[in-house]
Design an enzyme around this catalytic site. Sequence first.
Site, PDB file in Angstrom:
ATOM      1  N   LYS A  43       0.843  -1.213   0.000  1.00 47.67           N
ATOM      2  CA  LYS A  43       0.000   0.000   0.000  1.00 47.67           C
ATOM      3  C   LYS A  43       0.873   1.257   0.000  1.00 47.67           C
ATOM      4  CE  LYS A  43      -1.774   1.565   4.061  1.00 47.67           C
ATOM      5  NZ  LYS A  43      -1.412   2.970   4.352  1.00 47.67           N
ATOM      6  N   ASN A  44       1.864   1.289   0.882  1.00 49.68           N
ATOM      7  CA  ASN A  44       2.620   2.528   1.075  1.00 49.68           C
ATOM      8  C   ASN A  44       3.636   2.804  -0.037  1.00 49.68           C
ATOM      9  OD1 ASN A  44       1.089   2.985   3.271  1.00 49.68           O
ATOM     10  ND2 ASN A  44       2.681   2.531   4.800  1.00 49.68           N
ATOM     11  N   CYS A  74      -5.015  12.968  13.158  1.00 50.07           N
ATOM     12  CA  CYS A  74      -5.361  11.584  12.843  1.00 50.07           C
ATOM     13  C   CYS A  74      -5.189  10.761  14.102  1.00 50.07           C
ATOM     14  CB  CYS A  74      -4.538  11.068  11.683  1.00 50.07           C
ATOM     15  SG  CYS A  74      -3.103  10.156  12.094  1.00 50.07           S
ATOM     16  N   ARG A  90       0.697  14.565  13.601  1.00 48.04           N
ATOM     17  CA  ARG A  90       1.247  14.451  12.246  1.00 48.04           C
ATOM     18  C   ARG A  90       1.213  15.783  11.478  1.00 48.04           C
ATOM     19  NH1 ARG A  90      -1.141   9.107   9.621  1.00 48.04           N
ATOM     20  NH2 ARG A  90       0.857   8.779   8.637  1.00 48.04           N
ATOM     21  N   PRO A  91       2.080  16.716  11.860  1.00 48.84           N
ATOM     22  CA  PRO A  91       2.123  18.023  11.187  1.00 48.84           C
ATOM     23  C   PRO A  91       2.716  17.934   9.774  1.00 48.84           C
ATOM     24  CG  PRO A  91       3.852  17.869  12.844  1.00 48.84           C
ATOM     25  CD  PRO A  91       3.063  16.606  12.931  1.00 48.84           C
ATOM     26  N   LEU A 121       7.597  19.774   7.779  1.00 43.14           N
ATOM     27  CA  LEU A 121       8.768  19.332   7.014  1.00 43.14           C
ATOM     28  C   LEU A 121       8.522  19.441   5.506  1.00 43.14           C
ATOM     29  CD1 LEU A 121       9.671  16.170   9.137  1.00 43.14           C
ATOM     30  CD2 LEU A 121      10.734  18.436   9.245  1.00 43.14           C
ATOM     31  N   ASP A 138       4.847   0.538  11.997  1.00 43.26           N
ATOM     32  CA  ASP A 138       3.643  -0.107  11.462  1.00 43.26           C
ATOM     33  C   ASP A 138       3.533  -1.583  11.874  1.00 43.26           C
ATOM     34  OD1 ASP A 138       2.902   2.257  10.298  1.00 43.26           O
ATOM     35  OD2 ASP A 138       3.503   1.722   8.272  1.00 43.26           O
ATOM     36  N   ARG A 188      -8.675  -0.727   4.501  1.00 42.14           N
ATOM     37  CA  ARG A 188      -7.811   0.322   3.956  1.00 42.14           C
ATOM     38  C   ARG A 188      -6.455  -0.250   3.574  1.00 42.14           C
ATOM     39  NH1 ARG A 188      -6.494   4.616   7.848  1.00 42.14           N
ATOM     40  NH2 ARG A 188      -5.137   4.991   6.087  1.00 42.14           N
TER      41      ARG A 188
END
Length: 430
Positions: A22-23, A126, A131-132, A135, A317, A409
């Site tokens: 997926k990623n 989330c 999770r800004p 960057l 993960d 997902r």
Amino acid sequence: MDRIRLVGGNELRGEISISGAKNAALPLMIASLLTDEPLVLHNVPRLADVKQLERILENHGVDIAVHGRRRGEEEGVGQRMTFHAADIVDTTAPYDLVSKMRASFWVIGPLLARCHEARVSLPGGCAIGTRPVDLFLYGLKQLGAEIDIDEGYVVARAPKGGLVGATVSFPKVSVGATHTILMAASLARGTTIIENAAQEPEITNVAECLVAMGAKISGIGTRTLTVEGVEKLHGATVEVIPDRIETGTFAMAAAMTGGDVLLRGARSEHLQAALDILAQTGTELSHEANGIRVRRNGNGIQPVDVDTDPFPGFPTDLQAQFMALMTMSSGVSEIRETIFENRYMHVAELARFGADIAVNGQVATVTGRPQLKGAQVMATDLRASVSLVIAGLAAKGETVVNRIYHLDRGFERLEDKLSRCGAEIERLAG
Ligand code: EPZ
């Protein structure tokens, strides 16, 4: 809402084909925005997140085609898809699409590089932490972009003539920011050096895709990526790598239930740190020509301490799945989550199986029990959800996992893959 019902206690025996990652698939799909020629991807997993990104890309004007199975190709093999962004018709990624999936924010890199402007909704909070996007904004500004925040949107404009190569030295490793700057720099004028880049195998998959599209990138797979910008990228055909998180998840499931499972297509070099830890728990792992074999005899699960880290470290993960395994170890293990500040939602749900876990800041102390007992539990995020499935497979009696849309997902045909190996698991509709 669908639920999963399972009855624990069966050993897992058989073969599981590992799906495309997926990623990796998500950023590869996003890379199609960089060229007006078709990008063909093989081995794309059938997942809700892939479908969601298709909607976002279609909104920008990408034509998407799914090709049929080739003759002789096994059922269940990943999809072959073409993404063709002949014209970008809209450089806005709206809130209602972006808020459903954080990775959709990454379209900002290619849109800005190719169209010189982008208006992308901030992804918002989330379940696993704040999770800004600082960057990303830092990196894009280094390449000359002007950035404003307007009504919840990041509005980015490239200087006249497009983005300009620069040194982007990340103070912290970020997978998404590395993907984004890599894509943006591929079409910038001049040389970009990305320092402290993420080294995840998914970054390498994307970097190699960009090279196949005509980008000039060196240092692939290392902490420093050098990109010589080119004027135009062209189409290419690229294969999505096997999913290392799915691999690790099934390896932990087999370690927890006992049994003997061949993870077909898995690549051990993509998750060596996790395999090393699994070996320390007493799981037998062997590398075979067509995948990784995972076996555990009845000797009990040894407790092992783990810190999550960027690749090549132990992946965040797989933290929830490893915690599930440790709930049945023969002692005490400490798990330290260093990537996300709030990735322990599974702790309360694992406790419903009778697990003994105490959280103090970043550290979870897990005291193993000889047996868990099945329970009604609730899925919270993707990886947390699958940790509950793993626990249920090993627990005595019936488990029902509620709110499983999170699982869809990121895990392709989860019940099917597990039931073919002897698990008693089914999806209950409604
Ligand atoms: C990717 O997310 C993965 N998602 C995540 O997988 C994975 O957990 C994560 O990398 C870490 O490996 C995809 O690939 C689609 P990061 P990403 O930017 O890129 C902080 C899953 O279950 N940070 O590497 O969003 C951030 O808050 C998902 O499949 C900033 O501070 O992760 C975190 O603490 C969940 N500022 C750390 O960096 C920024 O601008 C690493 O996050 C960006 C990130």
